[in-house]
Write a protein that holds these residues in place. Structure first.
Motif, PDB file in Angstrom:
ATOM      1  N   VAL A  47       0.869  -1.187   0.000  1.00  0.00           N
ATOM      2  CA  VAL A  47       0.000   0.000   0.000  1.00  0.00           C
ATOM      3  C   VAL A  47       0.898   1.227   0.000  1.00  0.00           C
ATOM      4  CG1 VAL A  47      -2.042  -0.972   1.124  1.00  0.00           C
ATOM      5  CG2 VAL A  47      -0.279   0.057   2.524  1.00  0.00           C
ATOM      6  N   SER A  48       0.380   2.264  -0.645  1.00  0.00           N
ATOM      7  CA  SER A  48       1.154   3.501  -0.715  1.00  0.00           C
ATOM      8  C   SER A  48       0.182   4.654  -0.844  1.00  0.00           C
ATOM      9  CB  SER A  48       2.090   3.458  -1.923  1.00  0.00           C
ATOM     10  OG  SER A  48       1.339   3.441  -3.110  1.00  0.00           O
ATOM     11  N   GLY A  49       0.728   5.873  -0.896  1.00  0.00           N
ATOM     12  CA  GLY A  49      -0.137   7.028  -1.074  1.00  0.00           C
ATOM     13  C   GLY A  49       0.686   8.285  -1.199  1.00  0.00           C
TER      14      GLY A  49
ATOM     15  N   ASP B 250      -5.939   5.203   4.242  1.00  0.00           N
ATOM     16  CA  ASP B 250      -7.165   4.745   3.581  1.00  0.00           C
ATOM     17  C   ASP B 250      -6.900   3.469   2.780  1.00  0.00           C
ATOM     18  OD1 ASP B 250      -8.469   6.867   4.670  1.00  0.00           O
ATOM     19  OD2 ASP B 250      -8.428   8.109   2.851  1.00  0.00           O
ATOM     20  N   ASN B 251      -5.777   3.465   2.059  1.00  0.00           N
ATOM     21  CA  ASN B 251      -5.457   2.270   1.257  1.00  0.00           C
ATOM     22  C   ASN B 251      -5.158   1.079   2.153  1.00  0.00           C
ATOM     23  OD1 ASN B 251      -5.845   3.687  -1.096  1.00  0.00           O
ATOM     24  ND2 ASN B 251      -3.690   4.252  -1.303  1.00  0.00           N
TER      25      ASN B 251
ATOM     26  N   THR C 204       5.378   4.587  -4.875  1.00  0.00           N
ATOM     27  CA  THR C 204       4.133   5.367  -4.841  1.00  0.00           C
ATOM     28  C   THR C 204       3.663   5.733  -6.255  1.00  0.00           C
ATOM     29  OG1 THR C 204       5.213   7.537  -4.722  1.00  0.00           O
ATOM     30  CG2 THR C 204       4.809   6.414  -2.623  1.00  0.00           C
TER      31      THR C 204
ATOM     32  N   GLU D 299      -3.833   9.137   2.695  1.00  0.00           N
ATOM     33  CA  GLU D 299      -4.091   8.224   1.582  1.00  0.00           C
ATOM     34  C   GLU D 299      -3.501   6.830   1.865  1.00  0.00           C
ATOM     35  OE1 GLU D 299      -3.558   7.986  -3.242  1.00  0.00           O
ATOM     36  OE2 GLU D 299      -2.834   9.796  -2.253  1.00  0.00           O
ATOM     37  N   VAL D 300      -2.313   6.800   2.481  1.00  0.00           N
ATOM     38  CA  VAL D 300      -1.716   5.498   2.850  1.00  0.00           C
ATOM     39  C   VAL D 300      -2.662   4.787   3.821  1.00  0.00           C
ATOM     40  CG1 VAL D 300       0.228   4.322   3.964  1.00  0.00           C
ATOM     41  CG2 VAL D 300       0.647   6.349   2.570  1.00  0.00           C
TER      42      VAL D 300
ATOM     43  N   GLU E 161      -8.384  -0.333   3.471  1.00  0.00           N
ATOM     44  CA  GLU E 161      -9.073  -1.093   2.408  1.00  0.00           C
ATOM     45  C   GLU E 161      -8.513  -2.522   2.299  1.00  0.00           C
ATOM     46  OE1 GLU E 161      -9.105  -0.303  -2.177  1.00  0.00           O
ATOM     47  OE2 GLU E 161      -9.882   1.473  -1.112  1.00  0.00           O
ATOM     48  N   LYS E 162      -7.182  -2.612   2.357  1.00  0.00           N
ATOM     49  CA  LYS E 162      -6.555  -3.951   2.265  1.00  0.00           C
ATOM     50  C   LYS E 162      -6.875  -4.787   3.510  1.00  0.00           C
ATOM     51  CE  LYS E 162      -4.384  -3.378  -1.618  1.00  0.00           C
ATOM     52  NZ  LYS E 162      -5.108  -3.748  -2.817  1.00  0.00           N
TER      53      LYS E 162
END
Ligand code: KDG
Ligand code: MG
Length: 396
Positions: A123-125, A133-134, A161, A130-131, A137-138
């Motif tokens: 995951v990145s952002g 949130d991602n 990223t 944003e990191v 989600e995972k």
């Protein structure tokens, strides 16, 4: 049984992949992955011109002999291009051996040590939020371990990223260790409050730091209980790990740029790392990876085989057969493939609740649809280069 044909299939379902298909006189064939990101045709040519002719008519059952014949017979041994070519052939031979025996490869490697294999994804952002949130989600999708990377202020195109393939000339990423070392501890401080403590976190420095910088980063991350810190320093500087390991309790991982067990041996026997993470496609295949796993087991070091999207599902299946059959498995990296990959390759590790499962199909359990592969033709793509603020070149 005899090897009767060696095909090299280069295809681009969203990104380039090189597949070796070895056909035998008994109608059984095997597939192997020989993808080296950004150098695909160099590997394809090595197999077609130099390796395919010398293994014709050999008995594919004799994998170790064929491996030695290719590795030592060439005299000019090693290096990423040659070891990727050898890996593609090696995997295809293991696939044939399994199909002939009617057994999955893990069974031929000694059988199952576990029923499921813990895995992590990326995951990145562009921002911490944003990191987060991602990551959430995972976690919602079932992941129990995540590699987290964030865009560093002032450094365009920070590693991990942005997309890392460029068509014309390599994409240029900016690099400066100062903002990087300031940002990463803050990212983990932030994630500690936002992400469940039971989730394992990993970070990849991509071989960019000096020993002092690596020690500083490890010091500052110590309180966040990372599963491991990956690739802190350059692969040429193995002695550097002595200074880092002596001053931190953060588990360390290294190995995706290694091309043989001799690249890995000093880190293993001096216990300077906690996870060895070679790439099965770049280290000569299952035969060599298995030997490295055994060396690591001897020194109580676990595996975390490289599993990016730039090696094909065939390599990911090879990883999985190793993961299931070795006692010192640690964790498996599983990056997401472009969606078109499923149109060309059938069979891939099956994800459920944070773990990977394996089928008991004979061989590797993966295949390539040659007609579909032809529809996605090769497009030259480069890995990026990293440039310091003064324009000089840094390790990407
Ligand atoms: O082709 C380069 C990638 O495989 C590499 O950047 C991915 O570092 C990587 C990782 O840990 O997956
Ligand atoms: Mg990495």
């Amino acid at each position: 049984m005899k090897i009767k044909n060696v095909k090299v299939i280069v295809t681009n379902p969203g990104r380039n992949y090189v597949t070796v298909k070895i056909e035998t006189d008994e109608g059984i064939y095997g597939v192997g992955d020989a993808t080296l990101n950004g150098r695909e045709l160099a590997v394809a040519k090595t197999i077609e011109e130099y390796l395919a002719p010398i293994i014709m008519d050999k008995n594919p059952d004799n994998i170790e002999h064929i491996w030695q014949y290719i590795y030592r017979g060439a005299y000019w041994r090693g290096g990423p291009v040659f070891m990727t070519a050898l890996a593609g052939i090696d995997m295809a031979l293991w696939d044939i051996k399994g199909k002939k025996a009617g057994l999955p490869v893990y069974s031929l490697l000694g059988g199952k040590c576990r029923n499921k294999a813990l895995c992590y994804t990326h995951v990145s952002g562009q921002s911490f939020e944003e990191v987060k949130d991602n990551a959430l989600e995972k976690i919602e999708a079932g992941y129990k371990a995540l590699r987290v990377q964030v865009s560093i202020p002032g450094l365009d195109g920070t590693y991990g990223t942005v997309a890392d393939d460029a068509k014309e000339l390599p994409f240029v990423e900016k690099w400066d260790s100062k903002p990087y070392l300031k940002t990463i501890p803050k990212l983990f401080e932030y994630l500690k409050k936002e992400v469940d403590d039971d989730i394992h976190l990993i970070h990849d420095s991509h071989e960019r730091l000096t020993v002092s910088e690596a020690k500083k980063l490890a010091d500052e991350l110590e309180k966040f209980n990372l599963l491991f810190l990956e690739d802190l320093i350059k692969p040429e500087n193995k002695d550097g790990f002595k200074f880092i390991k002596n001053s931190t309790s953060v588990p360390l991982a290294m190995g995706e740029l290694f091309n043989s067990r001799w690249d890995a041996i000093s880190l293993i026997k001096e216990q300077l790392i906690d996870y060895i993470r070679c790439d099965v496609s770049h280290i000569g295949g299952i035969t060599e990876a298995k030997k490295i796993a055994h060396l690591a087991e001897t020194f109580h070091i676990k595996t975390a085989w490289h599993g990016p999207a730039d090696i094909s599902p065939i390599a990911h299946m090879a990883n999985l057969h190793l993961d299931f059959s070795i006692p010192n498995f640690g964790i498996q990296e599983l990056a997401e493939f472009p969606k078109e990959v499923a149109e060309v390759f059938s069979g891939r590790p099956e994800f459920k609740d944070g773990y990977l499962k394996i089928s008991d199909k004979p061989g590797l359990g993966c295949d390539i649809d040659e007609e579909m592969a032809e529809k996605f033709s090769y497009e030259k793509a480069y890995l990026p280069v990293a440039e310091r603020l003064d324009g000089s070149v840094h390790d990407w």
